[in-house]
Design an enzyme around this catalytic site. Sequence first.
Site, mmCIF file in Angstrom:
data_model
loop_
_atom_site.group_PDB
_atom_site.id
_atom_site.type_symbol
_atom_site.label_atom_id
_atom_site.label_comp_id
_atom_site.label_asym_id
_atom_site.label_seq_id
_atom_site.Cartn_x
_atom_site.Cartn_y
_atom_site.Cartn_z
ATOM 1 N N TRP A 161 1.105 -1.073 0.164
ATOM 2 C CA TRP A 161 -0.670 -0.361 -0.247
ATOM 3 C C TRP A 161 0.840 1.351 -0.080
ATOM 4 O O TRP A 161 1.716 1.603 0.672
ATOM 5 C CB TRP A 161 -1.092 -0.679 1.526
ATOM 6 C CG TRP A 161 -2.009 -0.888 0.884
ATOM 7 C CD1 TRP A 161 -2.946 -1.032 0.627
ATOM 8 C CD2 TRP A 161 -1.855 -2.578 1.815
ATOM 9 N NE1 TRP A 161 -4.297 -2.335 0.797
ATOM 10 C CE2 TRP A 161 -2.893 -3.077 1.132
ATOM 11 C CE3 TRP A 161 -0.996 -3.072 2.778
ATOM 12 C CZ2 TRP A 161 -3.541 -4.638 1.628
ATOM 13 C CZ3 TRP A 161 -1.244 -4.643 2.182
ATOM 14 C CH2 TRP A 161 -2.509 -4.456 2.770
ATOM 15 N N HIS A 183 -7.001 1.510 2.523
ATOM 16 C CA HIS A 183 -8.624 0.307 1.622
ATOM 17 C C HIS A 183 -9.283 0.554 3.397
ATOM 18 O O HIS A 183 -8.756 1.006 4.657
ATOM 19 C CB HIS A 183 -7.955 -1.070 2.434
ATOM 20 C CG HIS A 183 -7.116 -1.012 3.580
ATOM 21 N ND1 HIS A 183 -6.072 -2.797 3.290
ATOM 22 C CD2 HIS A 183 -6.894 -1.054 4.642
ATOM 23 C CE1 HIS A 183 -5.296 -2.591 4.838
ATOM 24 N NE2 HIS A 183 -6.041 -1.703 5.243
ATOM 25 N N ARG A 209 -4.446 7.019 -1.775
ATOM 26 C CA ARG A 209 -2.883 6.159 -2.064
ATOM 27 C C ARG A 209 -1.845 6.810 -3.021
ATOM 28 O O ARG A 209 -2.933 7.285 -3.810
ATOM 29 C CB ARG A 209 -3.373 4.519 -2.290
ATOM 30 C CG ARG A 209 -3.450 3.371 -2.075
ATOM 31 C CD ARG A 209 -3.675 2.689 -2.356
ATOM 32 N NE ARG A 209 -4.564 1.219 -1.414
ATOM 33 C CZ ARG A 209 -5.048 0.054 -1.683
ATOM 34 N NH1 ARG A 209 -4.033 -0.264 -3.188
ATOM 35 N NH2 ARG A 209 -5.834 -0.648 -0.858
ATOM 36 N N GLN A 223 -13.668 1.708 -2.031
ATOM 37 C CA GLN A 223 -13.787 -0.164 -1.630
ATOM 38 C C GLN A 223 -14.788 0.098 -1.118
ATOM 39 O O GLN A 223 -15.864 0.895 0.059
ATOM 40 C CB GLN A 223 -12.478 0.216 -0.452
ATOM 41 C CG GLN A 223 -11.296 -0.245 -1.995
ATOM 42 C CD GLN A 223 -10.416 -1.002 -1.071
ATOM 43 O OE1 GLN A 223 -10.212 -1.629 -0.014
ATOM 44 N NE2 GLN A 223 -9.099 -1.945 -1.414
ATOM 45 N N VAL A 266 -5.315 -11.796 6.253
ATOM 46 C CA VAL A 266 -6.113 -13.608 5.777
ATOM 47 C C VAL A 266 -5.366 -14.735 5.512
ATOM 48 O O VAL A 266 -4.627 -14.471 5.205
ATOM 49 C CB VAL A 266 -7.360 -13.212 4.693
ATOM 50 C CG1 VAL A 266 -8.379 -12.443 5.265
ATOM 51 C CG2 VAL A 266 -6.617 -13.017 3.199
ATOM 52 N N ALA A 320 -13.366 -12.065 5.007
ATOM 53 C CA ALA A 320 -13.865 -10.404 4.893
ATOM 54 C C ALA A 320 -13.546 -10.069 3.310
ATOM 55 O O ALA A 320 -12.785 -11.066 2.422
ATOM 56 C CB ALA A 320 -12.541 -9.935 5.780
#
Length: 352
Positions: A161, A183, A209, A223, A266, A320
Site C-alpha cells: 500500500w 483500504h 493511495r 472500497q 487473511v 473479509a
Amino acid sequence: MLKLNTMEEKLNKIKTDYFLNINQAKTLKELDELFLALFGKNGVITLLPKEFGKLPMEELQKIGPLFNQTKHELDNAIENRRQAVREESYAKLTTEKYDLGTAEIKPRHGHLHPTTQFIQETVDLFEKLGFQQFDAPQIDTDEYNFGLLNIPEGHPARDLWDTLYIDPQKTGYSPGELLLRTHTSNAQVRIMRDFTPPIRMMSIGRCYRYENLDARHEHTFEQFELVYIDKGVSMTNLQYLSEYFLQNTVGKDIKVRLRPKYYPFVEPGVGIDGLCIFCHGQGCKVCGGTGWLEVAGAGMIHPTVLKNGGINPEIYSGIAWGPGVGRIMMLKYGFDDIRELLKGDLKFLEKF
Ligand code: FA5
C-alpha cells in the site's frame, strides 16, 4: 376664510371616491396603493389637516371629529377588504381544479453520481443478506490501518500500500502515526470490537493511495469491506458472496475467478478477478495484459486479527472481502478508464 361646508364636502368626496375604489380592489397590492394614497407621506388624509388652520375655531371643533371618523372608517374599510381578498384567494386555491394531464412536465436535469448510485444498489443487495452498514474513519491511525491487521511496523507487506501520511507538525501525532486510510479494512477490528458474532457488516467509503495512476488505478477510490464472522464460516461462503455480488451488479454472464493472493490479515487470501470485457481475456492496456481485471481482495480472516478484535479463533471463523467499487463499475458500464469517475466530465456522467 375657508367654509365648514366646503371642508365637509371635501371629506365626503374623499370618502365616496375611496370607498368605491377600496370595495372594487381585487388584490392586496391595489389595497396597499390605496392605503398609501390616503395615509402615506403625501396621502390626502395626511395632508388635509394642514388646511384646518384656515378654519375659525368653532368650525374647527366640528370638523375635527368628522375628520377623525372618516379617517377611521377608511382605515377599517381597507382592513376589511384586505381580509376579504385573502379569503377569496384561499377559497380559489382550495376549490380550483388543475388539469395535471395537460400540465407541461419539464425534464429533470442532473442525477446522483454513478458511484453513489452503484453504492446504493450494492448496499441494497447486501442488506437483503442481513449485512448492516458500519462507518470507519478516512483519517486513521497506523494501528487500525496496519498494526492490528497483522502488519506491524517494518513489515515488508506495508509496501503493498502506497500510503499518504499526515504531516505530524499539523496534528500533534508522532510521525507515521496518522494517515489517510489505504483500504476499508481499517473497519475490520473496529467491527469485531463493537459486535459479537454472528457478525455481518459492510463498510463503504473512500480510500487514498500515493499511486502511479493508470486506467485502473486512482489516488482516491471507493472500497467496500464485507466482514462475516460466525461458527463454521468458510471459503465456500466467500465464493458464494463473490458470485452473488458480481452476477447481480455486473450481470449473470460475468466470468469470475479466484486466485491465491497474499494479504497479511487473511489466510488463505485470494484475489478476485472478472474477465476483462474490453479484450475478452486477450490482454489489453486496461487489464495490464492479463486478460482479467482484479476487482477485489479477500480471504479467511487471520486468527491473529480475530484475537485483536477480541474474538476466539478456536470457536469462530470469518471472511473479509474488499472489492473496489470503480473497477466493478468499469465492468458493469463498460468504460475503460477508472479516472473518468472523478474527472467531473458531464459528457461522461450524463450516460448514467
Ligand atoms: C486491499 O485493499 C485489501 N484491503 C482487500 C482485502 C479485504 C483483502 C479483506 C482481504 C480481506 P487491494 O490493495 O488489492 O486490497 O485492493 C482491493 C481492491 O481495491 C482491488 O482489487 C481494486 O478493485 C481496488 N483498488 C485497489 N487499488 C486501487 C486504486 N489505486 N484505484 C482503484 N481501485 C483500486
